[in-house]
Design a protein around this motif. Structure first.
Motif, short mmCIF file in Angstrom:
data_model
loop_
_atom_site.label_atom_id
_atom_site.label_comp_id
_atom_site.label_asym_id
_atom_site.label_seq_id
_atom_site.Cartn_x
_atom_site.Cartn_y
_atom_site.Cartn_z
N ALA A 120 -1.25 -13.16 6.26
CA ALA A 120 -0.53 -12.27 7.21
C ALA A 120 -0.01 -11.22 6.42
CB ALA A 120 0.63 -13.20 7.59
N GLN A 121 0.31 -11.17 5.28
CA GLN A 121 1.03 -10.05 4.63
C GLN A 121 0.00 -9.07 3.96
OE1 GLN A 121 4.49 -9.38 4.38
NE2 GLN A 121 4.61 -11.15 5.66
N PHE A 122 -1.25 -9.17 3.86
CA PHE A 122 -1.96 -8.41 3.20
C PHE A 122 -2.06 -7.18 4.01
CE2 PHE A 122 -5.22 -11.71 1.01
CZ PHE A 122 -4.10 -12.21 0.42
N CYS A 123 -2.32 -6.93 5.24
CA CYS A 123 -2.32 -5.84 6.00
C CYS A 123 -1.15 -4.71 5.63
CB CYS A 123 -2.59 -5.94 7.34
SG CYS A 123 -4.20 -6.68 7.54
N GLU A 124 0.14 -5.57 5.68
CA GLU A 124 1.39 -4.60 5.27
C GLU A 124 1.29 -3.97 3.72
OE1 GLU A 124 3.74 -3.61 7.38
OE2 GLU A 124 2.61 -4.50 8.80
N LEU A 125 0.79 -5.04 2.83
CA LEU A 125 0.91 -4.79 1.56
C LEU A 125 -0.37 -3.81 0.95
CD1 LEU A 125 1.66 -8.32 0.05
CD2 LEU A 125 3.17 -6.36 -0.01
N ILE A 126 -1.35 -4.00 1.45
CA ILE A 126 -2.64 -3.08 1.10
C ILE A 126 -2.29 -1.52 1.17
CG2 ILE A 126 -5.02 -2.32 1.44
CD1 ILE A 126 -5.57 -5.30 2.24
N PRO A 127 -1.85 -1.01 2.09
CA PRO A 127 -1.64 0.52 2.07
C PRO A 127 -0.50 1.08 1.20
CG PRO A 127 -0.82 -0.30 4.05
CD PRO A 127 -1.82 -1.23 3.58
N GLN A 128 0.56 -0.03 0.96
CA GLN A 128 1.48 0.45 0.24
C GLN A 128 0.98 0.21 -1.21
OE1 GLN A 128 4.42 1.52 0.94
NE2 GLN A 128 4.01 1.27 3.27
N ILE A 129 0.21 -0.89 -1.62
CA ILE A 129 0.01 -0.91 -3.12
C ILE A 129 -1.12 0.15 -3.61
CG2 ILE A 129 -1.61 -2.26 -4.51
CD1 ILE A 129 1.17 -3.48 -4.11
N GLU A 130 -1.80 0.63 -2.43
CA GLU A 130 -2.81 1.62 -2.82
C GLU A 130 -2.22 3.00 -3.08
OE1 GLU A 130 -6.21 1.83 -0.50
OE2 GLU A 130 -6.98 -0.19 -0.74
#
Length: 221
Positions: A22-32
């Protein structure tokens, strides 16, 4: 557009197939965005994005009962495959001639760089950041850790020890730094032939995981 997808994070990190995403979609753009700013540089990151092959919007898990046409793309065991046979119904993992791996980028050198280093690195970073939300939770008893898998009622939470938290963090940092160092060395060794935009410099003061910025290595193009 992001480079990595949620199912690639599952495949190329320690997360299991049933790990909550569930958290991946929020985290991916921030991490990148962080990684582009602090390590790769925006120009190189944008170059990778420009070489992306877009996933079809209808991409789904492979269905054993399905029949696929040429050009259909499916997810199987966390990897993408494209059908090269009309009305294919074989399993992409069996290594038959019905399917080929779906290449994430249109450029061969970018695909090599992605598969050797960047995919693994981004997967680890996203997974590491997600642990805060999926394994631990805060409540009246402080920070707790999930136990059990729910089978036979065996699930719940208990207090996470300081040693457990430290061990997880240490292991993830070590793996992230290892892949980062190998990635930077690859860029240095292949700077003339890769076709990537030239980057003036990069050191682990920028690329290292937070808390490990004392050790230094650098390269220049």
């Amino acid at each position: 557009m992001s480079l990595i997808t949620a199912y690639e994070v599952l495949k190329y990190s320690p997360a299991g197939s049933d790990y909550p995403t569930a958290q991946f979609c929020e985290l991916i753009p921030q991490i990148e965005q962080e990684f582009a700013r602090d390590c790769l540089g925006q120009e190189l990151y944008d170059y990778f994005v420009s070489k992306l092959t877009a996933y079809p919007a209808t991409t789904q898990e492979w269905d054993a009962s399905g029949s696929y046409c040429i050009g259909d793309v499916v997810i199987r065991n966390g990897c993408l495959f494209i059908s090269v046979l009309e009305h294919s119904d074989s399993d992409p993992l069996l290594g038959e001639d019905d399917w080929e791996p779906f290449e994430r980028f249109t450029d061969a050198q970018v695909n090599t760089f992605w598969e050797k280093y960047l995919r693994r690195l981004l997967a680890l970073k996203v997974y590491s950041a997600s642990l805060l939300y999926t394994t631990w939770r805060a409540g009246a008893g402080g920070l707790t850790i999930a136990v059990g898998d729910g089978v036979g009622g065996g699930s719940g939470f208990r207090a996470a020890t300081k040693a457990e938290l430290s061990d997880v963090k240490t292991g993830l940092i070590a793996e992230i730094e290892r892949v980062t160092a190998n990635m930077l060395q690859w860029i240095k060794d292949n700077s003339e032939t890769s076709g990537f935009p030239k980057v003036k410099s990069c050191s682990n003061d920028l690329c290292a995981t937070s808390g490990r910025r004392a050790r230094r290595w650098a390269w220049k193009v």
